[in-house]
Design an enzyme around this catalytic site. Sequence first.
Site, short mmCIF file in Angstrom:
data_model
loop_
_atom_site.label_atom_id
_atom_site.label_comp_id
_atom_site.label_asym_id
_atom_site.label_seq_id
_atom_site.Cartn_x
_atom_site.Cartn_y
_atom_site.Cartn_z
N ARG A 171 -8.01 1.27 12.61
CA ARG A 171 -6.56 1.48 12.33
C ARG A 171 -6.61 2.49 11.09
O ARG A 171 -7.81 2.77 10.51
CB ARG A 171 -5.93 0.12 11.95
CG ARG A 171 -6.41 -0.36 10.56
CD ARG A 171 -5.24 -1.61 10.01
NE ARG A 171 -5.86 -2.17 8.87
CZ ARG A 171 -5.91 -1.63 7.50
NH1 ARG A 171 -5.50 -0.19 7.30
NH2 ARG A 171 -6.06 -2.38 6.56
N ASP A 179 -10.16 1.08 -4.41
CA ASP A 179 -9.01 1.40 -3.47
C ASP A 179 -8.15 2.75 -3.48
O ASP A 179 -8.50 3.61 -3.26
CB ASP A 179 -8.26 0.07 -3.56
CG ASP A 179 -7.40 -0.47 -2.28
OD1 ASP A 179 -6.94 0.43 -1.62
OD2 ASP A 179 -7.11 -1.61 -1.89
N ASN A 194 -9.78 5.44 1.75
CA ASN A 194 -8.98 4.83 0.92
C ASN A 194 -8.30 6.27 -0.29
O ASN A 194 -7.92 7.11 0.56
CB ASN A 194 -9.60 3.80 0.15
CG ASN A 194 -8.67 2.69 0.40
OD1 ASN A 194 -7.44 2.67 0.41
ND2 ASN A 194 -9.43 1.33 0.57
N ASN A 227 -5.81 3.70 7.60
CA ASN A 227 -5.67 3.03 6.17
C ASN A 227 -4.76 4.19 5.40
O ASN A 227 -3.89 4.57 5.76
CB ASN A 227 -6.97 2.78 5.55
CG ASN A 227 -6.89 1.74 4.62
OD1 ASN A 227 -6.04 0.96 4.77
ND2 ASN A 227 -7.49 1.94 3.53
N GLU A 234 0.79 -1.13 -0.06
CA GLU A 234 0.02 0.02 -0.07
C GLU A 234 0.76 1.21 -0.01
O GLU A 234 1.91 1.29 0.11
CB GLU A 234 -0.89 0.00 1.24
CG GLU A 234 -2.09 -0.41 1.09
CD GLU A 234 -3.06 0.31 0.18
OE1 GLU A 234 -2.81 1.40 -0.23
OE2 GLU A 234 -4.37 0.11 -0.14
#
Length: 303
Positions: free
Chosen positions: A109, A214, A160, A111, A17
């Site tokens: 959490r 995403d 995202n 991202n 990521e």
Amino acid sequence: MSYKVEPLPDSYAGLGEGPHWDVATQSLYYVDLEAGKLLRYDFKENKVYKTQIEGQKLAAFVLPIEGKPHEFAVGCARSVVVVKWDGVSPVAKVVRTLFEVQQEFQLNRWNDAKTDPRGRFFGGTMRYVGDEFQFRHGELYKWEAGGEVSIVKGDVGISNGLAWDEKNQKFYYIDTTDYEVKSYDYDFETGVASNPKVIFNLRKTSPKDHLLPDGLTIDTKGNLYVATFNGATIFKVNPSNGEVLLEIKFPTKQITSAAFGGPNLDILYVTTAAKFDQPEPAGTTYKVTGLNATGYPGTYLKA
């Protein structure tokens, strides 16, 4: 148009990521999110360096800090910490905490996160345990050096992709659980986003076929590149009308994010994931050439 997709050597990340191109080091930084690792692809050496952040199991993003060549803002659980790494050593250390969010949400959490073109932090959270589509406990935040964290948007499932277009005064944002990309009017002087509007919809006729948007990046002509976590595809989209200009296909399903880089900023670097028993080459990081497009390098965080 003929583009070419090639794997980077030894570039595996179980949940790759946050690709960020750093002009100064001619390197692509990214994370292996659920392993608490940072990775650096050195363009000149054509080699990937990996480091474990001491004492951390999660690393959601990596943002180089302005004026401090070996310091990075990293999302660890619900904290944004400063990690010191020389780009080579196998272990990196947390040196301080910049700020924390949602301490009452122990199952959340960080991202995705990025810096806007002025060096402000924008990033969001998601539920880490359980159903993110049911429990929309995530939020999108903004932070500036010397200031407090503020909430840009609540009611987020999986925060995202983010991208900015200075020419058109726009901010683009993805909440994966909405199956769409939104545009906002954006004031670059104040960092205020307003007037959300859906500009790309990834829903299909049946919910089980909906594509999951995403990560996100933008080229210098204002076109968006939308990664799909379950679609083996990055869609190049004209945000003014939602038209798909190109479908970039990959040999693995879970495409997580993308960033332009390389000496001429004309290589699209793409991270992927190997979640839920995806077969090889899942988790490989790719470069895409021949797109006839250029992008923007990552912006340093002012911290």
